[in-house]
Design a protein around this motif. Sequence first.
Motif, PDB file in Angstrom:
ATOM      1  N   MET A   1       0.839  -1.157   0.000  1.00  0.00           N
ATOM      2  CA  MET A   1       0.000   0.000   0.000  1.00  0.00           C
ATOM      3  C   MET A   1       0.896   1.235   0.000  1.00  0.00           C
ATOM      4  O   MET A   1       1.830   1.337   0.789  1.00  0.00           O
ATOM      5  N   CYS A   2       0.636   2.152  -0.867  1.00  0.00           N
ATOM      6  CA  CYS A   2       1.351   3.421  -0.944  1.00  0.00           C
ATOM      7  C   CYS A   2       0.334   4.538  -0.836  1.00  0.00           C
ATOM      8  O   CYS A   2      -0.804   4.400  -1.272  1.00  0.00           O
ATOM      9  N   CYS A   3       0.761   5.643  -0.251  1.00  0.00           N
ATOM     10  CA  CYS A   3      -0.185   6.738  -0.094  1.00  0.00           C
ATOM     11  C   CYS A   3       0.522   8.080  -0.246  1.00  0.00           C
ATOM     12  O   CYS A   3       1.731   8.172  -0.154  1.00  0.00           O
ATOM     13  N   ARG A   4      -0.296   9.099  -0.512  1.00  0.00           N
ATOM     14  CA  ARG A   4       0.173  10.479  -0.524  1.00  0.00           C
ATOM     15  C   ARG A   4      -0.590  11.186   0.577  1.00  0.00           C
ATOM     16  O   ARG A   4      -1.812  11.147   0.630  1.00  0.00           O
ATOM     17  N   ALA A   5       0.161  11.808   1.479  1.00  0.00           N
ATOM     18  CA  ALA A   5      -0.470  12.471   2.620  1.00  0.00           C
ATOM     19  C   ALA A   5       0.113  13.862   2.788  1.00  0.00           C
ATOM     20  O   ALA A   5       1.243  14.134   2.401  1.00  0.00           O
ATOM     21  N   SER A   7       1.881  16.530   4.841  1.00  0.00           N
ATOM     22  CA  SER A   7       2.819  16.423   5.959  1.00  0.00           C
ATOM     23  C   SER A   7       2.428  17.298   7.142  1.00  0.00           C
ATOM     24  O   SER A   7       2.811  17.013   8.274  1.00  0.00           O
ATOM     25  N   HIS A   8       1.657  18.340   6.893  1.00  0.00           N
ATOM     26  CA  HIS A   8       1.256  19.223   7.986  1.00  0.00           C
ATOM     27  C   HIS A   8       0.018  18.684   8.723  1.00  0.00           C
ATOM     28  O   HIS A   8       0.035  18.519   9.931  1.00  0.00           O
ATOM     29  N   SER A   9      -1.025  18.394   7.979  1.00  0.00           N
ATOM     30  CA  SER A   9      -2.280  17.942   8.606  1.00  0.00           C
ATOM     31  C   SER A   9      -2.345  16.423   8.775  1.00  0.00           C
ATOM     32  O   SER A   9      -3.212  15.924   9.477  1.00  0.00           O
ATOM     33  N   ARG A  10      -1.455  15.703   8.094  1.00  0.00           N
ATOM     34  CA  ARG A  10      -1.435  14.237   8.083  1.00  0.00           C
ATOM     35  C   ARG A  10      -2.690  13.636   7.444  1.00  0.00           C
ATOM     36  O   ARG A  10      -3.023  12.480   7.665  1.00  0.00           O
ATOM     37  N   TYR A  11      -3.373  14.429   6.665  1.00  0.00           N
ATOM     38  CA  TYR A  11      -4.564  13.977   5.954  1.00  0.00           C
ATOM     39  C   TYR A  11      -4.154  13.090   4.787  1.00  0.00           C
ATOM     40  O   TYR A  11      -3.275  13.450   4.002  1.00  0.00           O
ATOM     41  N   LEU A  12      -4.764  11.929   4.654  1.00  0.00           N
ATOM     42  CA  LEU A  12      -4.493  11.011   3.558  1.00  0.00           C
ATOM     43  C   LEU A  12      -5.187  11.523   2.301  1.00  0.00           C
ATOM     44  O   LEU A  12      -6.415  11.626   2.254  1.00  0.00           O
ATOM     45  N   CYS A  13      -4.399  11.870   1.280  1.00  0.00           N
ATOM     46  CA  CYS A  13      -4.948  12.478   0.066  1.00  0.00           C
ATOM     47  C   CYS A  13      -5.226  11.462  -1.032  1.00  0.00           C
ATOM     48  O   CYS A  13      -6.170  11.618  -1.796  1.00  0.00           O
ATOM     49  N   SER A  14      -4.378  10.446  -1.133  1.00  0.00           N
ATOM     50  CA  SER A  14      -4.505   9.474  -2.210  1.00  0.00           C
ATOM     51  C   SER A  14      -3.908   8.154  -1.756  1.00  0.00           C
ATOM     52  O   SER A  14      -2.948   8.133  -0.998  1.00  0.00           O
ATOM     53  N   LEU A  15      -4.448   7.058  -2.263  1.00  0.00           N
ATOM     54  CA  LEU A  15      -4.031   5.730  -1.853  1.00  0.00           C
ATOM     55  C   LEU A  15      -3.895   4.839  -3.066  1.00  0.00           C
ATOM     56  O   LEU A  15      -4.715   4.894  -3.978  1.00  0.00           O
ATOM     57  N   ASP A  16      -2.853   4.013  -3.091  1.00  0.00           N
ATOM     58  CA  ASP A  16      -2.635   3.078  -4.179  1.00  0.00           C
ATOM     59  C   ASP A  16      -2.293   1.726  -3.562  1.00  0.00           C
ATOM     60  O   ASP A  16      -1.350   1.627  -2.783  1.00  0.00           O
ATOM     61  N   ILE A  17      -3.044   0.683  -3.901  1.00  0.00           N
ATOM     62  CA  ILE A  17      -2.821  -0.641  -3.337  1.00  0.00           C
ATOM     63  C   ILE A  17      -2.026  -1.472  -4.326  1.00  0.00           C
ATOM     64  O   ILE A  17      -2.394  -1.598  -5.496  1.00  0.00           O
ATOM     65  N   TYR A  18      -0.919  -2.051  -3.859  1.00  0.00           N
ATOM     66  CA  TYR A  18      -0.047  -2.881  -4.681  1.00  0.00           C
ATOM     67  C   TYR A  18      -0.728  -4.206  -4.969  1.00  0.00           C
ATOM     68  O   TYR A  18      -1.128  -4.926  -4.066  1.00  0.00           O
ATOM     69  N   THR A  19      -0.877  -4.540  -6.261  1.00  0.00           N
ATOM     70  CA  THR A  19      -1.541  -5.779  -6.648  1.00  0.00           C
ATOM     71  C   THR A  19      -0.600  -6.754  -7.344  1.00  0.00           C
ATOM     72  O   THR A  19      -1.033  -7.792  -7.820  1.00  0.00           O
ATOM     73  N   GLY A  20       0.675  -6.404  -7.408  1.00  0.00           N
ATOM     74  CA  GLY A  20       1.659  -7.309  -7.986  1.00  0.00           C
ATOM     75  C   GLY A  20       2.128  -6.884  -9.359  1.00  0.00           C
ATOM     76  O   GLY A  20       1.365  -6.893 -10.301  1.00  0.00           O
ATOM     77  N   CYS A  21       3.370  -6.485  -9.463  1.00  0.00           N
ATOM     78  CA  CYS A  21       4.013  -6.153 -10.735  1.00  0.00           C
ATOM     79  C   CYS A  21       5.499  -5.988 -10.452  1.00  0.00           C
ATOM     80  O   CYS A  21       5.945  -6.143  -9.333  1.00  0.00           O
ATOM     81  N   THR A  22       6.267  -5.640 -11.449  1.00  0.00           N
ATOM     82  CA  THR A  22       7.706  -5.492 -11.240  1.00  0.00           C
ATOM     83  C   THR A  22       8.009  -4.225 -10.456  1.00  0.00           C
ATOM     84  O   THR A  22       7.229  -3.278 -10.463  1.00  0.00           O
ATOM     85  N   LEU A  34      -0.002   8.700  -7.872  1.00  0.00           N
ATOM     86  CA  LEU A  34      -0.351   9.383  -6.628  1.00  0.00           C
ATOM     87  C   LEU A  34      -0.201  10.900  -6.743  1.00  0.00           C
ATOM     88  O   LEU A  34      -0.882  11.648  -6.044  1.00  0.00           O
ATOM     89  N   CYS A  35       0.671  11.364  -7.619  1.00  0.00           N
ATOM     90  CA  CYS A  35       0.950  12.800  -7.714  1.00  0.00           C
ATOM     91  C   CYS A  35       0.294  13.478  -8.908  1.00  0.00           C
ATOM     92  O   CYS A  35       0.510  14.671  -9.121  1.00  0.00           O
ATOM     93  N   ASN A  36      -0.516  12.764  -9.680  1.00  0.00           N
ATOM     94  CA  ASN A  36      -1.085  13.373 -10.893  1.00  0.00           C
ATOM     95  C   ASN A  36      -1.993  14.563 -10.597  1.00  0.00           C
ATOM     96  O   ASN A  36      -2.083  15.480 -11.390  1.00  0.00           O
ATOM     97  N   ARG A  37      -2.649  14.596  -9.456  1.00  0.00           N
ATOM     98  CA  ARG A  37      -3.543  15.726  -9.145  1.00  0.00           C
ATOM     99  C   ARG A  37      -2.799  16.947  -8.617  1.00  0.00           C
ATOM    100  O   ARG A  37      -3.365  18.045  -8.596  1.00  0.00           O
TER     101      ARG A  37
END
Length: 64
Positions: A1-5, A7-22, A34-37
């Motif tokens: 699981m990877c996320c973008r949060a 750093s000041h408010s610690r609010y979780l902005c985006s989440l990406d779940i690893y499903t298996g790849c290289t 995660l950073c496209n927005r």
Amino acid sequence: MCCRADSHSRYLCSLDIYTGCTVMVLSYSTVTHLCNRIEGKWYKVYVDNFFTTYSLIEYSVSLL
């Protein structure tokens, strides 16, 4: 699981779940997905050495 949060408010902005790849595809696609927005909005993105690849550095430089 990877996320973008916020750093000041610690609010979780985006989440990406690893499903298996290289690892090469995982690192580049995860960071760009995660950073496209926030692209072009003057945010700072910090990644550890697991996500640091040459293709990601090239992509980051191309945004400057």
